[in-house]
Write a protein that holds these residues in place. Structure first.
Motif, PDB file in Angstrom:
ATOM      1  N   TYR A  98      33.354  37.500  37.287  1.00 36.68           N
ATOM      2  CA  TYR A  98      34.486  38.233  37.839  1.00 36.68           C
ATOM      3  C   TYR A  98      35.157  37.318  38.856  1.00 36.68           C
ATOM      4  O   TYR A  98      34.513  36.870  39.809  1.00 36.68           O
ATOM      5  CB  TYR A  98      33.978  39.513  38.494  1.00 36.68           C
ATOM      6  CG  TYR A  98      35.066  40.470  38.895  1.00 36.68           C
ATOM      7  CD1 TYR A  98      35.629  41.332  37.969  1.00 36.68           C
ATOM      8  CD2 TYR A  98      35.516  40.535  40.212  1.00 36.68           C
ATOM      9  CE1 TYR A  98      36.621  42.220  38.326  1.00 36.68           C
ATOM     10  CE2 TYR A  98      36.511  41.426  40.579  1.00 36.68           C
ATOM     11  CZ  TYR A  98      37.050  42.264  39.631  1.00 36.68           C
ATOM     12  OH  TYR A  98      38.031  43.148  39.985  1.00 36.68           O
ATOM     13  N   ILE A  99      36.432  36.988  38.639  1.00 32.57           N
ATOM     14  CA  ILE A  99      37.156  36.105  39.553  1.00 32.57           C
ATOM     15  C   ILE A  99      38.518  36.693  39.897  1.00 32.57           C
ATOM     16  O   ILE A  99      38.983  37.626  39.247  1.00 32.57           O
ATOM     17  CB  ILE A  99      37.345  34.687  38.964  1.00 32.57           C
ATOM     18  CG1 ILE A  99      38.283  34.721  37.741  1.00 32.57           C
ATOM     19  CG2 ILE A  99      36.011  34.026  38.627  1.00 32.57           C
ATOM     20  CD1 ILE A  99      38.800  33.346  37.324  1.00 32.57           C
ATOM     21  N   ALA A 100      39.122  36.127  40.919  1.00 30.32           N
ATOM     22  CA  ALA A 100      40.498  36.477  41.294  1.00 30.32           C
ATOM     23  C   ALA A 100      41.299  35.189  41.351  1.00 30.32           C
ATOM     24  O   ALA A 100      40.801  34.166  41.817  1.00 30.32           O
ATOM     25  CB  ALA A 100      40.517  37.163  42.656  1.00 30.32           C
ATOM     26  N   LEU A 101      42.533  35.250  40.827  1.00 28.34           N
ATOM     27  CA  LEU A 101      43.409  34.089  40.929  1.00 28.34           C
ATOM     28  C   LEU A 101      44.832  34.554  41.175  1.00 28.34           C
ATOM     29  O   LEU A 101      45.191  35.681  40.895  1.00 28.34           O
ATOM     30  CB  LEU A 101      43.308  33.183  39.697  1.00 28.34           C
ATOM     31  CG  LEU A 101      43.452  33.774  38.304  1.00 28.34           C
ATOM     32  CD1 LEU A 101      44.891  33.752  37.871  1.00 28.34           C
ATOM     33  CD2 LEU A 101      42.614  32.947  37.350  1.00 28.34           C
ATOM     34  N   ARG A 102      45.606  33.623  41.727  1.00 27.39           N
ATOM     35  CA  ARG A 102      46.982  33.946  42.099  1.00 27.39           C
ATOM     36  C   ARG A 102      47.916  33.014  41.343  1.00 27.39           C
ATOM     37  O   ARG A 102      47.610  31.841  41.146  1.00 27.39           O
ATOM     38  CB  ARG A 102      47.137  33.748  43.601  1.00 27.39           C
ATOM     39  CG  ARG A 102      48.337  34.410  44.187  1.00 27.39           C
ATOM     40  CD  ARG A 102      48.114  34.615  45.692  1.00 27.39           C
ATOM     41  NE  ARG A 102      49.301  35.105  46.314  1.00 27.39           N
ATOM     42  CZ  ARG A 102      49.764  36.340  46.186  1.00 27.39           C
ATOM     43  NH1 ARG A 102      49.124  37.186  45.440  1.00 27.39           N
ATOM     44  NH2 ARG A 102      50.860  36.730  46.791  1.00 27.39           N
ATOM     45  N   GLY A 103      49.052  33.563  40.907  1.00 23.13           N
ATOM     46  CA  GLY A 103      50.015  32.738  40.197  1.00 23.13           C
ATOM     47  C   GLY A 103      51.305  33.477  39.926  1.00 23.13           C
ATOM     48  O   GLY A 103      51.493  34.617  40.361  1.00 23.13           O
ATOM     49  N   THR A 104      52.182  32.816  39.193  1.00 20.78           N
ATOM     50  CA  THR A 104      53.475  33.376  38.837  1.00 20.78           C
ATOM     51  C   THR A 104      53.474  33.736  37.358  1.00 20.78           C
ATOM     52  O   THR A 104      53.064  32.927  36.527  1.00 20.78           O
ATOM     53  CB  THR A 104      54.600  32.345  39.108  1.00 20.78           C
ATOM     54  OG1 THR A 104      54.521  31.924  40.462  1.00 20.78           O
ATOM     55  CG2 THR A 104      55.970  32.965  38.852  1.00 20.78           C
ATOM     56  N   VAL A 105      53.934  34.926  37.042  1.00 19.72           N
ATOM     57  CA  VAL A 105      54.031  35.356  35.651  1.00 19.72           C
ATOM     58  C   VAL A 105      55.165  34.572  35.000  1.00 19.72           C
ATOM     59  O   VAL A 105      56.283  34.567  35.506  1.00 19.72           O
ATOM     60  CB  VAL A 105      54.301  36.879  35.549  1.00 19.72           C
ATOM     61  CG1 VAL A 105      54.490  37.311  34.106  1.00 19.72           C
ATOM     62  CG2 VAL A 105      53.181  37.665  36.201  1.00 19.72           C
ATOM     63  N   VAL A 121      51.666  37.277  41.213  1.00 20.74           N
ATOM     64  CA  VAL A 121      50.618  38.283  41.053  1.00 20.74           C
ATOM     65  C   VAL A 121      49.251  37.710  41.447  1.00 20.74           C
ATOM     66  O   VAL A 121      49.031  36.507  41.411  1.00 20.74           O
ATOM     67  CB  VAL A 121      50.537  38.791  39.591  1.00 20.74           C
ATOM     68  CG1 VAL A 121      51.786  39.543  39.202  1.00 20.74           C
ATOM     69  CG2 VAL A 121      50.249  37.674  38.616  1.00 20.74           C
ATOM     70  N   THR A 122      48.353  38.608  41.835  1.00 22.21           N
ATOM     71  CA  THR A 122      46.941  38.277  41.998  1.00 22.21           C
ATOM     72  C   THR A 122      46.218  39.032  40.902  1.00 22.21           C
ATOM     73  O   THR A 122      46.322  40.260  40.814  1.00 22.21           O
ATOM     74  CB  THR A 122      46.416  38.697  43.382  1.00 22.21           C
ATOM     75  OG1 THR A 122      47.205  38.048  44.382  1.00 22.21           O
ATOM     76  CG2 THR A 122      44.954  38.316  43.546  1.00 22.21           C
ATOM     77  N   VAL A 123      45.521  38.295  40.050  1.00 21.59           N
ATOM     78  CA  VAL A 123      44.824  38.892  38.910  1.00 21.59           C
ATOM     79  C   VAL A 123      43.332  38.823  39.172  1.00 21.59           C
ATOM     80  O   VAL A 123      42.805  37.773  39.548  1.00 21.59           O
ATOM     81  CB  VAL A 123      45.155  38.120  37.607  1.00 21.59           C
ATOM     82  CG1 VAL A 123      44.436  38.719  36.430  1.00 21.59           C
ATOM     83  CG2 VAL A 123      46.648  38.094  37.365  1.00 21.59           C
ATOM     84  N   THR A 124      42.643  39.958  39.013  1.00 18.93           N
ATOM     85  CA  THR A 124      41.186  39.962  39.105  1.00 18.93           C
ATOM     86  C   THR A 124      40.637  40.455  37.781  1.00 18.93           C
ATOM     87  O   THR A 124      41.178  41.392  37.181  1.00 18.93           O
ATOM     88  CB  THR A 124      40.685  40.877  40.247  1.00 18.93           C
ATOM     89  OG1 THR A 124      41.201  42.185  40.061  1.00 18.93           O
ATOM     90  CG2 THR A 124      41.086  40.352  41.599  1.00 18.93           C
ATOM     91  N   GLY A 125      39.599  39.805  37.302  1.00 18.76           N
ATOM     92  CA  GLY A 125      39.005  40.228  36.044  1.00 18.76           C
ATOM     93  C   GLY A 125      37.881  39.306  35.621  1.00 18.76           C
ATOM     94  O   GLY A 125      37.538  38.353  36.320  1.00 18.76           O
TER      95      GLY A 125
END
Length: 149
Positions: free
Chosen positions: A23-30, A134-138
């Motif tokens: 399970y990680i979180a990352l940040r980026g632009t869609v 966005v910050t995506v966690t999954g």
């Protein structure tokens, strides 16, 4: 449940094989969003011998036939899918491509920014558009790539 503000943020360049299943979180632009499609989570199958109906869970939408009929007297091994059965369930599904954020000091001349494909389901579908930060966690998973794609 939905997790917010999960720490630490993982940089896209550090998402490798050792992250698989974690399970990680990352940040980026869609940068791209796909059309919304149905993802089959449970599919009903009708036994060709006795007509009994059984629901089969489809993890990640992977098509799986039942191995045998559940009726003890039958044990048939031939089935047809029944998409209109109440046992067949689908959820909304969408793919988004997220590109890493890079500050001026991180930019390497001529390098294309890294991207990662993320899958959104149910209420997360249609929650972002290209250009959103966005910050995506999954949980990281590997999608097999087919020949010729």
């Amino acid at each position: 449940c939905r997790v917010y503000n999960y720490e630490p943020l993982t940089q896209l360049k550090n998402v490798r094989a050792n992250c698989y299943g974690k399970y990680i979180a990352l940040r980026g632009t869609v940068v791209r969003v796909s059309n919304i499609k149905p993802l089959c989570t449970n599919l009903a199958f009708v036994c060709a011998t006795c007509g009994d109906v059984q629901g089969v869970p489809l993890p990640d939408g992977k098509y799986t036939l039942p191995t045998k009929c559940l009726v003890p007297e039958c044990r048939g091994r031939s089935f047809t899918a029944d998409r209109s059965s109440p046992l067949t369930t689908t959820v909304d599904w969408q793919s988004v491509k997220v590109q890493e954020l890079m500050s001026e000091d991180q930019r390497e001349a001529g390098r294309i920014p890294r991207t990662i494909e993320c899958e959104l389901v149910q209420d997360l579908v249609d929650s972002c558009v290209p250009g959103d930060m966005v910050t995506v966690t999954g949980i990281v998973k590997v999608a097999s790539t087919e020949e010729g794609e």
